[in-house]
Design a protein around this motif. Structure first.
Motif, PDB file in Angstrom:
ATOM      1  N   MET A 186       0.881  -1.182   0.000  1.00  0.00           N
ATOM      2  CA  MET A 186       0.000   0.000   0.000  1.00  0.00           C
ATOM      3  C   MET A 186       0.909   1.220   0.000  1.00  0.00           C
ATOM      4  SD  MET A 186      -3.194   0.937   2.474  1.00  0.00           S
ATOM      5  CE  MET A 186      -4.252   2.336   2.133  1.00  0.00           C
ATOM      6  N   TYR A 187       0.626   2.178  -0.855  1.00  0.00           N
ATOM      7  CA  TYR A 187       1.540   3.307  -1.050  1.00  0.00           C
ATOM      8  C   TYR A 187       1.238   4.443  -0.077  1.00  0.00           C
ATOM      9  CZ  TYR A 187       4.281   6.823  -3.581  1.00  0.00           C
ATOM     10  OH  TYR A 187       5.189   7.794  -3.932  1.00  0.00           O
ATOM     11  N   LEU A 188       2.023   4.537   0.983  1.00  0.00           N
ATOM     12  CA  LEU A 188       1.826   5.579   1.983  1.00  0.00           C
ATOM     13  C   LEU A 188       2.431   6.914   1.562  1.00  0.00           C
ATOM     14  CD1 LEU A 188       2.469   3.552   5.263  1.00  0.00           C
ATOM     15  CD2 LEU A 188       0.363   3.851   3.945  1.00  0.00           C
ATOM     16  N   GLY A 189       3.173   6.919   0.475  1.00  0.00           N
ATOM     17  CA  GLY A 189       3.743   8.165  -0.025  1.00  0.00           C
ATOM     18  C   GLY A 189       2.741   9.007  -0.794  1.00  0.00           C
ATOM     19  N   SER A 190       1.492   8.599  -0.811  1.00  0.00           N
ATOM     20  CA  SER A 190       0.413   9.352  -1.445  1.00  0.00           C
ATOM     21  C   SER A 190      -0.696   9.604  -0.441  1.00  0.00           C
ATOM     22  CB  SER A 190      -0.152   8.574  -2.638  1.00  0.00           C
ATOM     23  OG  SER A 190      -1.364   9.149  -3.084  1.00  0.00           O
ATOM     24  N   TRP A 380      -1.925  17.443  -0.732  1.00  0.00           N
ATOM     25  CA  TRP A 380      -1.167  16.370  -1.363  1.00  0.00           C
ATOM     26  C   TRP A 380       0.308  16.361  -0.983  1.00  0.00           C
ATOM     27  CZ3 TRP A 380      -4.459  12.995  -2.784  1.00  0.00           C
ATOM     28  CH2 TRP A 380      -5.733  13.389  -3.216  1.00  0.00           C
ATOM     29  N   ASP A 381       0.955  17.488  -1.063  1.00  0.00           N
ATOM     30  CA  ASP A 381       2.386  17.549  -0.730  1.00  0.00           C
ATOM     31  C   ASP A 381       2.636  17.292   0.749  1.00  0.00           C
ATOM     32  OD1 ASP A 381       3.186  17.972  -3.310  1.00  0.00           O
ATOM     33  OD2 ASP A 381       3.383  20.140  -3.118  1.00  0.00           O
ATOM     34  N   ALA A 382       1.791  17.907   1.595  1.00  0.00           N
ATOM     35  CA  ALA A 382       1.988  17.761   3.046  1.00  0.00           C
ATOM     36  C   ALA A 382       1.793  16.306   3.480  1.00  0.00           C
ATOM     37  CB  ALA A 382       1.017  18.686   3.794  1.00  0.00           C
ATOM     38  N   ALA A 383       0.757  15.654   2.960  1.00  0.00           N
ATOM     39  CA  ALA A 383       0.500  14.258   3.311  1.00  0.00           C
ATOM     40  C   ALA A 383       1.591  13.350   2.762  1.00  0.00           C
ATOM     41  CB  ALA A 383      -0.869  13.835   2.784  1.00  0.00           C
ATOM     42  N   LYS A 385       4.739  14.056   2.201  1.00  0.00           N
ATOM     43  CA  LYS A 385       5.978  14.206   2.975  1.00  0.00           C
ATOM     44  C   LYS A 385       5.908  13.403   4.269  1.00  0.00           C
ATOM     45  CE  LYS A 385       7.183  18.811   1.210  1.00  0.00           C
ATOM     46  NZ  LYS A 385       7.255  20.257   1.519  1.00  0.00           N
ATOM     47  N   PHE A 386       4.767  13.469   4.943  1.00  0.00           N
ATOM     48  CA  PHE A 386       4.591  12.699   6.167  1.00  0.00           C
ATOM     49  C   PHE A 386       4.657  11.202   5.871  1.00  0.00           C
ATOM     50  CE2 PHE A 386       1.776  10.284   8.967  1.00  0.00           C
ATOM     51  CZ  PHE A 386       2.283  10.600  10.223  1.00  0.00           C
ATOM     52  N   GLY A 387       3.923  10.773   4.830  1.00  0.00           N
ATOM     53  CA  GLY A 387       3.902   9.365   4.485  1.00  0.00           C
ATOM     54  C   GLY A 387       5.269   8.826   4.101  1.00  0.00           C
ATOM     55  N   ALA A 388       6.056   9.654   3.414  1.00  0.00           N
ATOM     56  CA  ALA A 388       7.402   9.222   2.993  1.00  0.00           C
ATOM     57  C   ALA A 388       8.295   8.956   4.200  1.00  0.00           C
ATOM     58  CB  ALA A 388       8.025  10.278   2.089  1.00  0.00           C
ATOM     59  N   ILE A 389       8.144   9.782   5.229  1.00  0.00           N
ATOM     60  CA  ILE A 389       8.948   9.586   6.439  1.00  0.00           C
ATOM     61  C   ILE A 389       8.526   8.308   7.163  1.00  0.00           C
ATOM     62  CG2 ILE A 389       9.462  10.526   8.737  1.00  0.00           C
ATOM     63  CD1 ILE A 389       9.238  13.336   7.491  1.00  0.00           C
ATOM     64  N   ILE A 390       7.229   8.099   7.271  1.00  0.00           N
ATOM     65  CA  ILE A 390       6.717   6.914   7.969  1.00  0.00           C
ATOM     66  C   ILE A 390       7.090   5.636   7.227  1.00  0.00           C
ATOM     67  CG2 ILE A 390       4.640   5.712   8.743  1.00  0.00           C
ATOM     68  CD1 ILE A 390       5.388   8.157  10.427  1.00  0.00           C
ATOM     69  N   GLU A 391       6.921   5.613   5.899  1.00  0.00           N
ATOM     70  CA  GLU A 391       7.198   4.391   5.141  1.00  0.00           C
ATOM     71  C   GLU A 391       8.682   4.027   5.153  1.00  0.00           C
ATOM     72  OE1 GLU A 391       5.980   4.969   1.087  1.00  0.00           O
ATOM     73  OE2 GLU A 391       7.617   6.364   0.626  1.00  0.00           O
ATOM     74  N   SER A 392       9.542   5.044   5.351  1.00  0.00           N
ATOM     75  CA  SER A 392      10.986   4.786   5.394  1.00  0.00           C
ATOM     76  C   SER A 392      11.469   4.424   6.797  1.00  0.00           C
ATOM     77  CB  SER A 392      11.753   6.014   4.891  1.00  0.00           C
ATOM     78  OG  SER A 392      11.548   7.125   5.750  1.00  0.00           O
ATOM     79  N   GLY A 393      10.524   4.355   7.752  1.00  0.00           N
ATOM     80  CA  GLY A 393      10.885   3.961   9.112  1.00  0.00           C
ATOM     81  C   GLY A 393      11.332   5.108   9.986  1.00  0.00           C
TER      82      GLY A 393
END
Length: 413
Positions: A186-190, A380-383, A385-393
């Motif tokens: 599931m793509y959390l970067g979106s 879109w950008d704010a979410a 950025k948050f998702g990218a940090i979470i998915e990368s641990g």
């Protein structure tokens, strides 16, 4: 030799009659309407360029006695259409496809043509006045686009690994995948997918009364499930070896190489996934996931991919006719057979060959837990950025509440 008066009268009548016939014949030739010269530019996603090309060839054949139609089809994905147009408003084509949540921004920019049609009559095949389709494309009593396909997401899974009970819980699926050295995706970067977790926990994302600014409490600390509880649950899921967050291309790559055995995605990839998994191909609504020790049903965005017309088109009548043709019942049947996407036309959706397709059934099941996508651009950008940090641990070990506060500040800014 002389003629008598009777013969002269007969000859005169014949000459006059012949002359009149010749005159009328010339008059009819002169009155024959010259065919109109029409040139249309079209944007379509890469997956639908051939489909649109076929529709246009059929359309030209139908109207060959009325107009000489030339056309050009260029690639532009539905999800990037708004940004491309707003960056260059002078480059808007005659006809283009876009996701319905982009409509308000495009209308505000003055680049959308308003159809001179009765909304209730036109949209009756799509569910009528009380439908999501109607709310998606009608503003101030005018239609600004025609619904093409349903736009939402759900769960694909490989029946070789999961049973009916397994797919009810995300944690259960991730555990099974990990034990099999496979992945659930599931793509959390979106923000489109990230929304599922926060909405499921009872947190809100809406537009204010002006329709231009987001209202969001994803960082709430006084709700039944706090934003921090959701962030911690997401972090825990991402840490599991059976889970991976990847975009569309990598998701399909994993499906094809066998490393991904389930994933959250949309109907646009149904045929590709079915081809990869064969008899083990299946789909259903999103699972639940655990927050504060409680299972909550994952939510989703819903809406439509739609066909609109550029406000400055030189051929509004022909552009309207083509949009009507490309979204007609017969055309939507062809689109479903070609792409596997869910038809917007309810009559088509109820056909046995359509409604029994797993992706169609899954989207229908998920609709009970879906909301019409209405967010302003800063989301879109704010979410993401948050998702990218979470998915990368969260590699920098940033405070999760601080990350949530920054995200919400960006979403509502």
């Amino acid at each position: 030799m002389s003629m008598n008066k009777g013969a002269m009268k007969k000859l005169t009548k014949k000459v006059i009659t012949g002359a009149m016939l010749l005159f009328l014949c010339c008059l009819c030739i002169g009155c024959e309407k010259e065919k109109e010269k029409v040139s249309l530019s079209i944007w379509a996603s890469e997956a639908k360029m051939d489909l649109m090309d076929g529709f246009m060839k059929e359309f030209i054949e139908i109207h060959k006695d009325e107009a000489d139609i030339e056309y050009k089809i260029s690639k532009e994905d539905e999800d990037t259409c708004r940004d491309t147009i707003l960056a260059n408003p002078d480059g808007v084509p005659d006809i283009f496809a876009f996701a319905d949540d982009q409509l308000d921004d495009l209308k505000k920019a003055g680049v959308l043509h308003a159809f001179d049609k009765d909304p209730e009559k036109v949209l009756d095949p799509f569910g009528g006045k009380d439908s999501v389709a109607y709310r998606s494309v009608v503003r101030d009593g005018h239609i600004y686009a025609y619904p093409e396909t349903g736009n939402g997401y759900f769960l694909y899974y490989n029946k070789k690994y999961f049973g009916d009970e397994d797919v009810k819980s995300l944690e259960r699926m991730v555990q099974i995948a990990g034990d099999s050295n496979k992945k659930v995706s599931m793509y959390l970067g979106s923000g489109w997918y990230l929304y599922s977790f926060f909405k499921a926990a009872g947190l809100e994302l809406n537009l204010d009364e002006t329709g231009t600014k987001n209202i969001c409490n994803w960082n709430a600390t006084d709700t039944a499930h706090t934003g921090l509880a959701v962030a911690e649950a997401l972090s825990g899921i991402c840490a599991k070896r059976g889970f991976v967050s990847v975009d569309d291309d990598l998701f399909l790559e994993g499906v094809n190489d066998g490393s991904i055995i389930a994933g959250v995605n949309g109907a646009w990839n149904a045929d590709k996934i079915k081809s990869a998994w064969g008899a083990d191909y299946a789909a259903t609504k999103l699972p639940s996931y655990e927050v504060d020790g409680q299972q909550v049903q994952m939510a989703s965005f819903m809406g439509y991919k739609v066909l609109g017309i550029g406000a400055k088109t030189k051929y509004p009548e022909w552009a309207e006719k083509f949009v009507e043709y490309a979204t007609s019942k017969d055309s939507q049947v062809k689109e479903f057979e070609t792409t596997g996407e869910v038809p917007a036309n309810h009559e088509v959706e109820e056909m046995d060959s359509v409604k029994n397709e797993p992706a169609v059934m899954a989207l229908s099941q998920q609709s009970e837990f879906a909301e019409l996508q209405r967010v302003a651009s800063p989301f879109w950008d704010a979410a993401a950025k948050f998702g990218a940090i979470i998915e990368s641990g969260n590699p920098d070990k940033k405070n999760l509440q601080h990350l949530l506060d920054n995200m919400v500040k960006g979403i509502t800014g």
